[in-house]
Design a protein around this motif. Structure first.
Motif, mmCIF file in Angstrom:
data_model
loop_
_atom_site.group_PDB
_atom_site.id
_atom_site.type_symbol
_atom_site.label_atom_id
_atom_site.label_comp_id
_atom_site.label_asym_id
_atom_site.label_seq_id
_atom_site.Cartn_x
_atom_site.Cartn_y
_atom_site.Cartn_z
ATOM 1 N N UNK A 39 0.822 -1.253 0.180
ATOM 2 C CA UNK A 39 -0.137 -0.096 0.037
ATOM 3 C C UNK A 39 0.838 1.239 -0.090
ATOM 4 N N UNK A 40 0.208 2.322 -0.365
ATOM 5 C CA UNK A 40 0.805 3.689 -0.384
ATOM 6 C C UNK A 40 -0.126 4.535 -0.076
ATOM 7 N N UNK A 71 3.054 5.911 -7.929
ATOM 8 C CA UNK A 71 2.942 4.685 -7.165
ATOM 9 C C UNK A 71 1.825 3.659 -7.652
ATOM 10 N N UNK A 72 0.726 4.347 -8.140
ATOM 11 C CA UNK A 72 -0.326 3.409 -8.645
ATOM 12 C C UNK A 72 0.112 2.652 -9.874
ATOM 13 N N UNK A 76 1.101 -0.288 -6.628
ATOM 14 C CA UNK A 76 0.616 0.058 -5.041
ATOM 15 C C UNK A 76 -0.621 0.312 -5.257
ATOM 16 N N UNK A 77 -1.281 -0.226 -3.950
ATOM 17 C CA UNK A 77 -2.716 0.003 -3.740
ATOM 18 C C UNK A 77 -2.675 1.419 -2.912
ATOM 19 N N UNK A 78 -3.109 2.359 -3.610
ATOM 20 C CA UNK A 78 -2.985 3.746 -3.154
ATOM 21 C C UNK A 78 -4.130 4.363 -2.736
ATOM 22 N N UNK A 79 -4.193 5.043 -1.444
ATOM 23 C CA UNK A 79 -5.074 5.866 -0.951
ATOM 24 C C UNK A 79 -4.614 7.118 -0.815
ATOM 25 N N UNK A 80 -5.382 8.033 -1.512
ATOM 26 C CA UNK A 80 -4.850 9.355 -1.232
ATOM 27 C C UNK A 80 -6.276 10.033 -0.896
ATOM 28 N N UNK A 81 -6.424 10.467 0.443
ATOM 29 C CA UNK A 81 -7.321 10.663 1.172
ATOM 30 C C UNK A 81 -7.712 12.228 1.304
ATOM 31 N N UNK A 82 -8.738 12.641 0.622
ATOM 32 C CA UNK A 82 -9.039 14.061 0.498
ATOM 33 C C UNK A 82 -10.049 14.557 1.546
ATOM 34 N N UNK A 684 6.144 4.140 -23.860
ATOM 35 C CA UNK A 684 6.861 4.075 -22.562
ATOM 36 C C UNK A 684 7.185 5.745 -22.112
ATOM 37 N N UNK A 685 7.418 6.640 -22.828
ATOM 38 C CA UNK A 685 7.474 7.795 -22.936
ATOM 39 C C UNK A 685 6.275 8.474 -21.994
ATOM 40 N N UNK A 686 4.885 8.113 -22.688
ATOM 41 C CA UNK A 686 3.809 8.471 -22.422
ATOM 42 C C UNK A 686 3.476 8.051 -20.897
ATOM 43 N N UNK A 687 3.716 6.745 -20.628
ATOM 44 C CA UNK A 687 3.533 6.451 -19.280
ATOM 45 C C UNK A 687 4.689 7.013 -18.261
ATOM 46 N N UNK A 688 5.624 7.266 -18.765
ATOM 47 C CA UNK A 688 6.756 7.793 -17.886
ATOM 48 C C UNK A 688 6.410 9.493 -17.388
ATOM 49 N N UNK A 689 5.709 9.712 -18.460
ATOM 50 C CA UNK A 689 5.273 11.275 -18.170
ATOM 51 C C UNK A 689 3.858 11.378 -17.652
ATOM 52 N N UNK A 690 3.277 10.185 -17.625
ATOM 53 C CA UNK A 690 1.782 10.401 -17.111
ATOM 54 C C UNK A 690 1.726 11.233 -15.796
ATOM 55 N N UNK A 691 2.344 10.822 -14.620
ATOM 56 C CA UNK A 691 2.153 11.307 -13.335
ATOM 57 C C UNK A 691 2.513 12.869 -13.278
ATOM 58 N N UNK A 692 3.264 13.318 -14.310
ATOM 59 C CA UNK A 692 3.396 14.835 -14.272
ATOM 60 C C UNK A 692 2.265 15.499 -15.218
#
Length: 889
Positions: A39-40, A71-72, A76-82, A684-692
């Motif tokens: 988890x994250x 992380x997702x 990871x099983x990600x929780x971002x609690x808003x 790959x580039x798109x995935x690498x860049x996706x978080x940004x």
RNA sequence: GGGCGGAUAGCUCAGUUGGGAGAGCGCCGGCCUUACAAGCCGGAGGUCGCAGGUUCAAUCCCUGUUCCGCCUACCA
């Protein structure tokens, strides 16, 4: 499946909302407390529920979203609690202002009606900031959104209050606190902002009883003399030995007060006599306790002089100051007035000068809570990044004072206490008691104070996950992985979460605390409404796109420093988005009829072209760097790597080289492998860049030929390096091509050869191997440097009229007309000068005995090699220059 | 008063086991080359705040100093 050709330029407006809905609808943001994966988790620093998104939020949430998406994709099983915060004083102030416009005030409305009003305002404006966060692309698990005044969170607040009270860690006491006469509430030490102001220092005479003799005291707040109950001198002070214990008479009120001795008094300062006002000054309060002095309040809750102020009763404290000075002057009490710079506390919400005031308040005993919180950071249980902030954290934690938690406002968590009207017993409980637990009386009155907003915020990491219930969510996601926040609330929030988390969960609330800087404008000024330099992140999103804004913020975020936002930077990253768009457009145009079936078969790297192998090697490197940078919270490094790789390697070199294969129908297999590489690297580039840049990457990714229905880049895997392509020979060979190309382009540029003018290039080299390599790769150089014809040879004759350059020992000639030789001479001269400068330094090193004997051998070898290369290069260039000069006569 | 951070190209800033500096924007010159003029190619521009010290070698480590920020504090 044929792919669509993209529009000519990228328009964020058309795609952002669409994809956000798509992700949300499909539940990609949701954490799964039942999943088995690693988890994250992150809890959002809750923004003010009635607030609007400012650039600081944009930064804070962009960074969190980058981590969370990264992380997702990393499995990871990600929780971002808003969630949002009720922001007690701030929100109450806003609603009070609204009332004022209707010529109402909260007192005429009554507590219940007023709170209804605030809830109404919360309902009305509460959705704004959430929807703005969505515009930014924040992938919070909205299904779990919390508010500090929710039932569940309120339950947690009560539970914590009661437990701390029962353990004696919460107490109620008459104490001197910071009081805001405007907000009419107590404030904690932290809520007071110290500002330097230009004030006056007034020197006053206090006469001894029935005497002409007097002492002189100095004060910045003469009105407080009405509450003086002593004059203090240092016990060591020789001047005043005789007067200790004697009495002086206060002017105006004619009260007699003693002269006492206390070591706190500074002999050097002023006259060495200090007036003591225990009810209105923190130090005086302490001294008063030590000497058992009377505490006389002279200023009331609204900042007006009270009944103890005699003739000044009813006056505002500042008005009184002027009046009393006038009176003193008249009566000869005033000796002098000096200009005086000093620091005055102001309310952090309304900027009014706070008045230290004696009152009955609730406090948290912090020392016992702080101890484990200090320990947790010391032993690395929680890391603070960047580390420099640890020092600040320790500094504060070690000198922490008790925390005044009661506020005399209405909007907030009511303190769960009741007072017996019969025997005065204080009862603290979750449920409303029906009778006094001590005397049985039913004459009970509830506490009217509410809790400091930060009290509930301090519980945020576990109260949002269902505490005090033992939920699955807590089990899975507490402690959280990281807290991302600005340093401005390190004490307010982070430190208090540490204390409460350790106390009630038995573990730290987060493994890492990442502290980012403040967003400032181009000139380095803080954004503020009064300065009028506010920049609206939504406006930037509207003009440049959310991706460009996000990338800007990430690129400007370096650990430990503030970031200066400039619009030109954001504009630049919009160009970057457009570049990616067009590179993809190029790829998709050429992948139009590409059959993804061709990708099933595995080929060894050797089957691929040099550019294919090279770009995959570079991609490996980029993946590793981005991965590492993000794990170290180095957002600027990650952004830089992405920018550099995508623009200056993938676009500038690789895409240009693919054209050789893509535009050439011969060599079907090579073409197929090129398309395959193009597709795989772009993917790959798109995935690498996706978080940004989540939006544009999704939009393009959805157009890639191998996409299946129901997929999303959001849940695709973060790319992994393929180490079969870590090939130094390939890198070296491509390096040669790049260097030669650059050299030829330099000649073109410097000699003003337009692209239309084709050139012939002659290579003269001693190395058979290098010659072979150049021959093999001539098509690349040809297309990149626009060469018409090549000649190779170990003993090629230098053409009579030509430009000349040396690359890796290879002599390169570009024949051209005699008329250009003047230009060439200049160019050579410039080159020689450059080399001279560099080699002068190197020669100095080599002529130093000490260097040769003491420096590491490999460094010496490197320098020697360089020296050799320089001198041979220089020789050749000079030779060439001499010939040209001879030729030109 | 105490503590911390910064000073590097015209501007905003990167630059760790110390081996003579990079990016973005801006600037100058050349190109509408069939992904992109929001673009392509080339170029100029820096005693790395100042003074010492350590070292064969310092933007980097040490000492001092100036200037600018920030945090913190009970000299009235």
């Amino acid at each position: 499946m044929a792919s669509k050709v993209l529009d000519k330029s990228y328009d964020p407006h058309l795609v952002e909302e669409k994809w956000y809905h798509y992700w949300e609808k499909r539940g990609y943001f949701k954490a799964d407390e039942h999943a088995e994966q690693k988890t994250y988790s992150i809890v959002i620093p809750p923004p003010n529920v009635t607030g609007v998104l400012h650039i600081g939020h944009a930064l804070n949430n962009t960074l969190q979203d980058i981590l969370v998406r990264f992380k997702r994709m990393g499995g990871y099983n990600v929780l971002w609690m808003p969630g949002t915060d009720h922001a007690g004083i701030a929100t109450q102030n806003v609603v009070e202002k609204q009332l004022l416009e209707e010529r109402l005030d909260r007192h005429s409305l009554g507590r219940e009606k007023f709170i209804e009003r605030v809830w109404k305002w919360k309902e009305q404006s509460g959705g704004t900031i959430i929807s703005q966060l969505k515009k930014l692309g924040a992938s919070c698990d909205w299904s779990r959104e919390r508010f500090t005044m929710d039932e569940g969170l309120s339950e947690a607040v009560k539970e914590v209050f009661i437990r701390l009270y029962q353990e004696g860690l919460i107490y109620r006491s008459h104490y001197i606190i910071n009081w805001c006469p405007r907000c009419q509430t107590a404030l904690s030490d932290l809520e007071v902002e110290h500002q330097e102001v230009l004030g006056k220092l007034y020197h006053l005479k206090y006469y001894f009883k029935e005497s002409d003799r007097f002492v002189i005291v100095a004060t910045t707040r003469p009105e407080t003399m009405l509450g003086d109950t002593a004059v203090a001198v240092n016990p060591e002070d020789k001047r005043y030995q005789a007067v200790i214990g004697k009495k002086v008479t206060l002017p105006v009120v004619n009260r007699e007060i003693p002269v006492i001795a206390d070591p706190y008094v500074d002999i050097e300062f002023g006259t060495g006599c200090l007036k003591i006002t225990p009810a209105h000054d923190f130090n005086d309060f302490e001294i008063g306790l030590n000497h058992d002095l009377e505490q006389i309040k002279v200023i009331d809750e609204a900042g007006r002089m009270n009944e103890n102020a005699g003739p000044y009763q009813g006056m505002d404290r500042f008005e009184c100051r002027e009046q009393i000075i006038e009176d003193f002057e008249r009566d000869g009490v005033l000796i002098k007035i000096e200009d005086y710079r000093h620091v005055v506390g102001h309310c952090y919400r309304c900027k009014t000068a706070v008045e230290p005031n004696l009152s009955l308040q609730w406090f948290v005993k912090t020392k016992p809570l702080a101890k484990p919180a200090i320990e947790a950071v010391r032993n690395g249980n929680t890391r603070i990044i960047p580390e420099v902030w640890e020092k600040t954290y320790f500094e504060w934690m070690e000198n922490i004072r008790d925390w005044c938690i009661s506020r005399q406002i209405w909007w907030g968590h009511r303190i769960p206490a009741w007072y017996c009207g019969q025997c005065g017993e204080v009862m603290v409980s979750k449920e409303t008691p029906t009778a006094c637990s001590k005397c049985g009386s039913n004459r009970l009155t509830p506490e009217t104070d509410v809790l400091d907003t930060w009290f509930s915020s301090a519980l945020w990491p576990f109260s949002t996950m269902g505490w005090p219930k033992e939920t699955k969510l807590l089990k899975q996601f507490y402690p959280t992985s990281v807290l991302v926040t600005g340093f401005d609330i390190l004490f307010f929030w982070v430190a208090r979460m540490m204390m409460m988390g350790l106390k009630f969960m038995g573990d730290v609330p987060f493994r890492d605390v990442y502290i980012h800087g403040l967003v400032r404008d181009e000139r380095g000024e803080k954004y503020s409404k009064t300065r009028g330099n506010v920049i609206d992140p939504l406006d930037l999103i509207d003009r440049f796109g959310a991706d460009a804004l996000r990338f800007t913020l990430a690129a400007l975020t370096m650990p430990g420093s503030d970031l200066k936002l400039s619009e030109s930077r954001t504009e630049g990253y919009r160009h970057f988005a457009n570049k990616i768009w067009n590179a993809s457009r190029f790829a998709l145009m050429n992948l139009d009829h590409f059959n993804v079936e061709e990708m099933i078969e595995e080929y060894p790297p050797e089957e691929f072209s040099l550019p294919d192998r090279w770009i995959r090697g570079r991609l490996n490197q980029a993946i590793r760097e981005v991965q590492k940078s993000l794990e170290d919270y180095k957002f600027n490094e990650a952004s830089h790597t992405l920018y550099q790789f995508i623009w200056h390697e993938f676009c500038d070199w690789y895409l240009e080289l693919t054209k050789l294969y893509l535009y050439n129908e011969e060599g079907k297999k090579r073409q197929s492998l090129t398309k395959r590489t193009l597709l795989e690297v772009l993917d790959s580039i798109l995935r690498l860049l996706h978080p940004f840049m989540p939006f544009i990457t999704e939009e393009i990714w959805q157009q890639l030929p191998q996409r299946k229905e129901n997929e999303s880049i959001m849940i695709a895997k973060f790319p992994k390096p393929d180490d079969r392509y870590d090939d130094e020979a390939v890198a070296d060979e491509m390096g040669l091509i790049i260097e030669v190309t650059n050299a030829l382009r330099n000649i073109r540029g410097e000699m003003n050869l337009p692209p239309g003018e084709q050139i012939t290039v002659l290579f003269r080299t001693k190395s058979e191997e290098v010659e072979e390599r150049l021959q093999e790769n001539q098509s690349f150089i040809q297309s990149l440097a626009l060469v018409q014809k090549f000649k190779f040879g170990r003993d090629l004759e230098k053409p009579l009229y030509s430009a000349f350059v040396v690359v890796r020992g290879v002599e390169i000639f570009v024949p051209m007309e005699r008329s250009r030789m003047e230009e060439e001479a200049k160019r050579l001269q410039k080159e020689i000068l450059k080399i001279e400068k560099e080699s002068a330094f190197i020669m100095k090193k080599l002529s130093n005995e000490q260097f040769l004997s003491k420096a590491p051998p490999e460094i010496v070898r490197e320098v020697k090699e360089k020296a050799l290369e320089f001198s041979s290069q220089r020789e050749k260039l000079e030779e060439s220059l001499v010939k040209i000069k001879e030729m030109l006569g």
